[in-house]
Design an enzyme around this catalytic site. Structure first.
Site, short mmCIF file in Angstrom:
data_model
loop_
_atom_site.label_atom_id
_atom_site.label_comp_id
_atom_site.label_asym_id
_atom_site.label_seq_id
_atom_site.Cartn_x
_atom_site.Cartn_y
_atom_site.Cartn_z
N LYS A 106 -67.07 -44.03 54.96
CA LYS A 106 -66.33 -42.86 55.41
C LYS A 106 -64.87 -43.08 55.08
O LYS A 106 -64.39 -44.21 55.03
CB LYS A 106 -66.48 -42.68 56.93
CG LYS A 106 -66.17 -41.30 57.41
CD LYS A 106 -67.35 -40.39 57.14
CE LYS A 106 -67.31 -39.06 57.81
NZ LYS A 106 -68.68 -38.51 57.90
N ASN A 221 -67.62 -25.44 58.64
CA ASN A 221 -68.71 -25.32 57.67
C ASN A 221 -70.09 -25.52 58.32
O ASN A 221 -70.99 -24.69 58.16
CB ASN A 221 -68.46 -26.35 56.55
CG ASN A 221 -69.58 -26.35 55.55
OD1 ASN A 221 -70.70 -26.75 55.86
ND2 ASN A 221 -69.32 -25.88 54.35
N1 GLU Z 1 -69.53 -35.58 55.68
C1 GLU Z 1 -70.93 -35.34 55.66
C2 GLU Z 1 -71.63 -36.23 56.69
O1 GLU Z 1 -71.04 -36.66 57.65
C3 GLU Z 1 -71.53 -35.44 54.27
C4 GLU Z 1 -71.42 -36.77 53.59
C5 GLU Z 1 -71.84 -36.77 52.13
O2 GLU Z 1 -72.35 -35.79 51.66
O3 GLU Z 1 -71.65 -37.82 51.52
O4 GLU Z 1 -72.81 -36.43 56.62
#
Ligand code: GLU
Length: 416
Positions: A106, A221
């Site tokens: 992340k 979103n």
């Molecule tokens: N931010 C999204 C999550 O927390 C998507 C992560 C991604 O597609 O790599 O799952």
């Protein structure tokens, strides 16, 4: 303790409990508990008024035993290393529970995107990408959108990375605009996945989706798309909210009209065909499915016993604390955990990455059919494990995920 430190300790507790159930050795737990790499970067950025502001950016790579690191980039004023670490760890489990060949990561920048111009956001995004360009890549670590970042942000990341490496590299990020190799269906994928698992939960609970009352906290979103798909499936969206507050209508809201209103006025509140409520009131509404789709630590020991939903479907990452989890489990409220419920996003990210690497383009039908298959299969894996171990769906999802990652780490061995 700050709320981010608490959040990290919650995610850690979820892991410890799964590791204990699985009888994972102390050594292996020690490996899985820590991120493989944490990077903090300082980002001096010129603002439109000429002032130079120095922002802090993070990228935490938790585990890569099952494949390249994968996970979004979040822009938020309260971001800290602890929060990003917890979210990176959740990504490892999320990719494992979906059985997609990625590890977890992340990223984030502590900034207030709502108070910044597009030009400022572009400069900051490009600075950040430059700063982390040696640790991301299509076979190394693949970022994606998260809270307050979107397809445009990913376009800037892709462009900056491609220029730095001197080769066009669409597969370095997912969630790109379709014109740059983004996948059909990626934008709404988290919401579609949430709707699919809600439908599966409704079958288990014998509460048909027709006219089911849905409450959604957060109208970004994930929240918007979840509400939209569930409305298509015949549900009644009785309340939604954003950071400014919530709205309630017993008869149900028209999701697209609420979005129009939010675009026009900056918030869902004061929508003419609904009554304003607070975010706290919203969480405690009488409903069938409660969908937290905002930030972490929303359902806590403070309000858990007043949650009246039949089931909670976590579109956000980490919205429920362990104390609240226990209260809900004891009450018999089904909680479809984040790492399963919101995994539609990363699953279509995986499809996007596959399309980029194989130079192919899937139709929206291909994307939806494959997403449907993956969500249903993982939902069943988790429910089977819940029955087998006699635990909550969250603990079950963690058991499935930690088992898969632990096996991979063991098989790799330790070198050098
Ligand atoms: N931010 C999204 C999550 O927390 C998507 C992560 C991604 O597609 O790599 O799952």
């Amino acid at each position: 303790m700050t709320s981010n430190t608490l959040f990290l300790s919650y995610v850690m507790r979820q892991f410890e409990s799964a590791a204990q159930t699985l009888g994972i050795s102390q050594d292996l737990s020690e490996v899985l508990r820590r991120p493989e790499r944490s990077v903090i970067v300082s980002l001096p950025c010129r603002m439109d008024n000429g002032e130079l502001k120095v922002f802090t950016g993070y990228r935490v790579q938790h585990n890569s035993a099952r494949g390249p690191y994968k996970g979004g980039i979040r822009y938020h004023p309260n971001i800290t290393l602890e929060e990003v670490t917890a979210l990176a760890m959740l990504m490892t489990w999320k990719c494992a529970v979906m059985d997609i060949p990625f590890g977890g990561a992340k990223g984030g920048i502590a900034c207030d995107p709502k108070g910044m111009s597009q030009a400022e956001l572009e400069r900051l995004t490009r600075k950040y990408t430059m700063a982390i360009s040696s640790i991301i890549g299509p076979y190394l670590d693949i970022p994606a959108p998260d809270v307050y970042t979107d397809a445009q942000t990913m376009a800037w990341v892709m462009d900056t990375y491609s220029k730095v490496k001197n080769e066009p590299t669409p597969a370095v990020v997912t969630g790109k605009p379709i014109s740059l190799g983004g996948s059909e269906g990626r934008n709404e994928a988290t919401g579609m996945g949430v709707a699919i698992v809600t439908r599966e939960a409704s079958k288990r609970l014998k509460r048909p989706l027709k006219d089911a009352r849905i409450v959604v906290q957060g109208f970004g979103n994930a929240g918007y798309a979840s509400a939209w798909f569930l409305q298509q499936m015949g549900c009644r969206i009785i309340a939604v909210s954003d950071s400014k507050g919530g709205i309630y209508s017993k008869e149900g809201l028209e999701v697209e009209k609420v979005l129009e209103h939010k675009r026009r006025t900056g918030s869902v509140i004061n929508y003419e065909k609904a009554e304003n409520i607070t975010n706290d009131e919203l969480l405690e509404l009488e409903c069938d499915f409660l969908i937290p789709a905002a930030l972490e630590n929303q359902i806590t020991e403070r309000n858990a016993d007043r949650i009246k939903a039949l089931a909670v479907v976590e579109a956000a990452n980490g919205p429920t604390t362990p104390e609240a989890d226990r209260v809900l489990f004891e009450k018999g409220t089904l909680v479809v955990p984040d790492i399963l419920a919101n995994a539609g996003g990363v699953t279509v990210s995986y499809f996007e990455w596959v399309q980029n690497l194989t130079r192919t383009k899937w139709s929206i039908e291909d994307v939806r059919t494959n997403l449907e298959g993956k969500m249903v299969r993982s939902f069943e894996d988790v429910m089977r494990s819940a029955e087998e171990y006699g635990v909550s769906a969250r603990q079950a999802a963690m058991i499935v995920a930690v088992k898969r990652v632990a096996e991979a780490v063991e098989a790799l061995g330790s070198w050098p």
